[in-house]
Write a protein that holds these residues in place. Structure first.
Motif, PDB file in Angstrom:
ATOM      1  N   ILE A 170       0.258   5.124   1.092  1.00  0.00           N
ATOM      2  CA  ILE A 170      -0.655   6.082   1.715  1.00  0.00           C
ATOM      3  C   ILE A 170      -0.076   7.479   1.536  1.00  0.00           C
ATOM      4  O   ILE A 170       1.037   7.763   1.985  1.00  0.00           O
ATOM      5  CB  ILE A 170      -0.844   5.772   3.213  1.00  0.00           C
ATOM      6  CG1 ILE A 170      -1.389   4.352   3.403  1.00  0.00           C
ATOM      7  CG2 ILE A 170      -1.764   6.798   3.858  1.00  0.00           C
ATOM      8  CD1 ILE A 170      -1.460   3.914   4.848  1.00  0.00           C
ATOM      9  N   LYS A 225      -5.315   0.782   6.601  1.00  0.00           N
ATOM     10  CA  LYS A 225      -5.293   1.828   5.576  1.00  0.00           C
ATOM     11  C   LYS A 225      -6.283   2.957   5.859  1.00  0.00           C
ATOM     12  O   LYS A 225      -6.320   3.938   5.133  1.00  0.00           O
ATOM     13  CB  LYS A 225      -5.577   1.234   4.201  1.00  0.00           C
ATOM     14  CG  LYS A 225      -6.977   0.675   4.040  1.00  0.00           C
ATOM     15  CD  LYS A 225      -7.241   0.233   2.606  1.00  0.00           C
ATOM     16  CE  LYS A 225      -6.437  -1.000   2.275  1.00  0.00           C
ATOM     17  NZ  LYS A 225      -6.781  -1.528   0.932  1.00  0.00           N
ATOM     18  N   TYR A 245      -3.807   5.855  12.180  1.00  0.00           N
ATOM     19  CA  TYR A 245      -4.382   4.971  11.160  1.00  0.00           C
ATOM     20  C   TYR A 245      -4.708   3.618  11.782  1.00  0.00           C
ATOM     21  O   TYR A 245      -3.971   3.116  12.648  1.00  0.00           O
ATOM     22  CB  TYR A 245      -3.394   4.744  10.022  1.00  0.00           C
ATOM     23  CG  TYR A 245      -3.409   5.803   8.943  1.00  0.00           C
ATOM     24  CD1 TYR A 245      -4.252   5.696   7.847  1.00  0.00           C
ATOM     25  CD2 TYR A 245      -2.557   6.901   9.013  1.00  0.00           C
ATOM     26  CE1 TYR A 245      -4.267   6.653   6.851  1.00  0.00           C
ATOM     27  CE2 TYR A 245      -2.557   7.866   8.024  1.00  0.00           C
ATOM     28  CZ  TYR A 245      -3.412   7.731   6.940  1.00  0.00           C
ATOM     29  OH  TYR A 245      -3.424   8.680   5.960  1.00  0.00           O
ATOM     30  N   GLN A 299       0.839  -1.194   0.000  1.00  0.00           N
ATOM     31  CA  GLN A 299       0.000   0.000   0.000  1.00  0.00           C
ATOM     32  C   GLN A 299       0.875   1.245   0.000  1.00  0.00           C
ATOM     33  O   GLN A 299       1.981   1.248   0.553  1.00  0.00           O
ATOM     34  CB  GLN A 299      -0.915   0.002   1.235  1.00  0.00           C
ATOM     35  CG  GLN A 299      -1.932   1.123   1.284  1.00  0.00           C
ATOM     36  CD  GLN A 299      -3.078   0.931   0.324  1.00  0.00           C
ATOM     37  OE1 GLN A 299      -3.378  -0.197  -0.058  1.00  0.00           O
ATOM     38  NE2 GLN A 299      -3.721   2.008  -0.074  1.00  0.00           N
TER      39      GLN A 299
END
Length: 734
Positions: free
Chosen positions: A203, A235, A232, A201
């Motif tokens: 971010i 996600k 967080y 991922q």
């Protein structure tokens, strides 16, 4: 609640962020001060012997003769519980610990350097953790666009690339599969999650990443260079805030208070705040010392070895304060029964209050406007009062239009705000977003009466942003009647800097030479259309499937143009292919993706970079040899000068000291040459690592990891043709 448990002074200043805590030592930055108040007791307990207390053994100094930029601690030897202190400088990683020569028995009297490893990509930050596939714990160093992991023998066991200089590292179970992933923050405003070399991922945030700290399982806190901090859960961002003081320290606390864990924040003002991880509500506030010195670091550790961790805070003057965590038992039991339901209900009430307050302000504004008109009517002679027409009524939400259009000529995206209500004009517009505007906000005040305002926007990164917009409207520039329209979450699309070209415009632009091609099932065309419409600003005319997407059998080619450069899939710059990863993983639901690409200009640049690296390495050896020769000559001249002084030969002494001065000048010159060469080498390696990262982003899953591994192997052997093949085909293997 936080209750003061102990405090003491180190007697030495502590550089901001340069401190770490472990089982055998607590350390500070600069010239490393090692504070080990319980070292003798630990060794005595382990060996079942008595050790008499030694004077000043709690404090020791370690002089590295280098600028220290990062510190960490952990046990690299899984067979023993001994922790090692890791000190990172700009070019080296030093491991220092209380190991004897065979690296198995603790010996507080024989602390020594375990290894001093030169790190070619530099060291900006350090973290300690274990990759499941490697098994052994590693010390991980974040450098210039790269992350490197070393084991106890200083052997490189892990290497991958990131988008920019790494600024923060942390290990936690981000995807909740039972194994820890590596979270890396960098200067390009991104937090990337790595499972081994594969990036899971990316971010995007609004500023450079400052800290990333684990709170509990997959929950982590973060802070940015602009003072923003938040939490967080995987996600999903739970909350974020921005204080008036700069954040200098951050730590997550896995301690349940009122059904929530804690995020502790230290500021330049010396204040320490404890906030609930789920909502960000302030639970407690205190200071390290009444003088208000900036907080250097905060730890959550069993410093007193009593079995219960404490919060330990250090300020830059060396003041240390320990805080014990307690909870209000009655209140905790009452709230624990309700759990998340109470938190959700409280959040809903707060949101409703904010919305009602906004509506109240709007109604009050309309009421004042109506009263003003009524007073004006009363002041007019009878019979001359004008009937209020429909265009004097305030504009509604549907009367305000927002639109965007990329402009390749000005390399900006033009936002247009229009009021479709006769008699009303725009008096001012305020836009707020930390990524789009350097000062976090941008205001426009039209000098003439107009119902349309155009605002040029420019984003340096392809990312989706939420822009807060406030439009002040009125019936004239000098009118006291006004209305504020608030658009809190206007979406600036991820590829807003791209413009759709119709058939009549394509001739104006040169077709890019580069391209990326991948194979997928024909049935995903509609997903591609959905992704394109969500990510790009599309033309109001034309058939999207025919104009923008070309497909034949199982091959799909996307074509679009960037406002800053030509950037399709046919692509002119490799960095543009980074959007392919988001496209394939989130819309096509693909976990594994092979692709082939062609980047003639990038491959040519790759050869130039490898040539520069080879040249810099040769110059490095040359300058080091010259420096060694200058040092030897300097020693000889000093000895001769001192010998002349002893026999009272003043003339010879003057000549020899003149030679000393000359050799010293030559030594300084060679050092400056070597320093400049090193900076050039670092810059070149950063560009090369960025190219590897961009090439890996054109693939997914095992193909992505293979790109990184084979490219690293090819760099070590300096074979440009092999790296080029890896970039284009995804592998150099036949």
């Amino acid at each position: 609640m936080l209750v003061e448990a102990f405090d003491f002074q180190l007697g030495n200043p502590v550089h901001q962020g340069l401190s770490v805590i472990g089982k055998s030592f607590a350390t500070t930055g600069g010239k490393v001060l090692i504070h080990s108040p319980y070292a003798n007791q630990s060794i005595a307990a382990a060996n079942q012997v008595q050790i008499a207390p030694a004077k000043n053994k709690e404090m020791r100094f370690l002089n590295t003769n280098k600028e220290i930029v990062a510190m960490s601690a952990g046990a690299l030897n899984i067979a023993k519980d001994n922790e090692i202190l890791f000190v990172g400088s700009r070019t080296n990683l030093l491991a220092y610990g209380n190991y004897s020569i065979n690296l198995t028995l603790p010996d507080v009297e024989n602390n020594c350097d375990i290894f001093d490893k030169e790190v070619s990509d530099g060291v900006n930050c350090l973290s300690f953790g274990t990759f499941p596939q490697i098994g052994a714990p590693l010390i991980v160093a974040g450098g210039n666009c790269s992350i490197t992991g070393f084991d106890l023998q200083a052997e490189e066991r892990f290497w991958t690339v990131t988008g920019d200089n790494a600024t923060a590292l942390e290990f936690l179970d981000w995807d909740e599969d039972g194994d820890d992933e590596l979270l890396a923050g960098s200067e390009d405003f991104s937090i990337r999650i790595f499972k081994q070399e594969e990036m899971l991922q990316d971010i995007n945030e609004q500023s450079k990443i400052q800290f990333i700290k684990k709170i509990h399982k997959c929950v982590f806190g973060y802070s940015l260079m602009n003072g923003t901090f938040g939490v967080y859960h995987g996600k999903k961002r739970l909350w974020r805030q921005k204080g008036k003081d700069k954040v200098t320290a951050l730590v997550g606390v896995d301690f349940d208070i009122d059904g929530q864990y804690l995020l502790l924040i230290g500021y330049t003002s010396g204040v320490i705040e404890a906030r609930k991880h789920r909502t960000g509500d302030l639970l407690h506030k205190t200071q390290v010392e009444s003088g208000g010195h900036p907080v250097s670091n905060i730890f959550y550790y069993d410093f007193r070895m009593e079995g219960l961790p404490q919060v330990i805070a250090i300020d830059v003057e060396g003041n240390v304060k320990g805080l014990a965590l307690t909870r209000n038992v009655k209140q905790f039991q009452a709230i624990e029964n309700n759990g998340d339901e109470l938190a959700v209900e409280t959040k809903a009430i707060d949101d409703a209050f904010v919305d009602l307050n906004r509506q109240k302000l709007e109604l009050m504004s309309k009421l004042e406007s109506i009263k003003e008109k009524k007073d004006q009517k009363k002041a007019q002679p009878k019979g001359q009062q004008q009937q209020v027409s429909s265009h004097n009524l305030p504009p509604g939400r549907n009367d305000i239009r927002f639109s965007q259009l990329a402009d390749p000529n000005s390399t900006t995206c033009i936002m247009t705000i229009t009021i479709n209500k006769p008699g009303w004009i725009i008096k001012s517009v305020i836009l707020c977003n930390e990524a789009l505007f350097e000062g976090e906000s941008f205001a426009v005040y039209p000098q003439q009466s107009t119902n349309t305002v155009q605002i040029p926007l420019r984003s340096e990164k392809n990312q989706e942003l939420q822009v807060d917009i406030k439009v002040l409207m009125g019936t004239g520039l000098n009118s006291s009647q006004f209305l504020i329209h608030h658009e809190p979450k206007y979406t600036f699309r991820k590829f807003s800097m791209f413009k759709y070209l119709g058939q009549d415009q394509k001739l104006l632009f040169q077709k890019p030479e580069s391209q990326v091609m991948f194979v997928c099932e024909r049935g995903v065309i509609q997903n591609i259309v959905d992704w394109t419409q969500q990510s790009f600003i599309m033309s109001e005319h034309g058939d999207l499937k025919k104009s923008l997407i070309q497909y034949n059998q199982q091959q799909i080619i996307l074509k679009y143009i960037d406002a800053r450069s030509f950037l399709p899939l046919i692509i002119s710059a490799m960095m543009g292919g980074a959007g392919l990863q988001d496209f394939c993983s989130n819309f096509l639901k693909i976990g594994e993706l092979e692709s082939t690409c062609s980047f003639p200009s990038e491959i040519k640049k790759l050869g130039d970079l490898l040539a520069l690296i080879e040249e810099s390495n040769q110059l490095k050896t040359h300058f080091s040899a010259n420096i060694s020769e200058n040092i030897n000559n300097l020693k000889v001249q000093i000895v001769k000068a001192e010998a002349s002084l002893m026999i009272n030969d003043i003339e010879s002494m003057k000549k020899n000291y003149a030679q000393v001065q000359q050799e010293n000048g030559a030594l300084i010159g060679e050092y400056l040459k070597r320093s400049n060469n090193h900076q050039n080498l670092i810059s070149t390696l950063k560009e090369l690592n960025a190219m590897i990262k961009n090439a890996s982003n054109l693939r997914l899953g095992n193909a992505q990891k293979r790109i990184v591994a084979e490219a690293r192997e090819a760099i070590k052997t300096n074979t440009s043709q092999k790296i080029a093949t890896v970039f284009q085909r995804g592998t150099a293997r036949v």
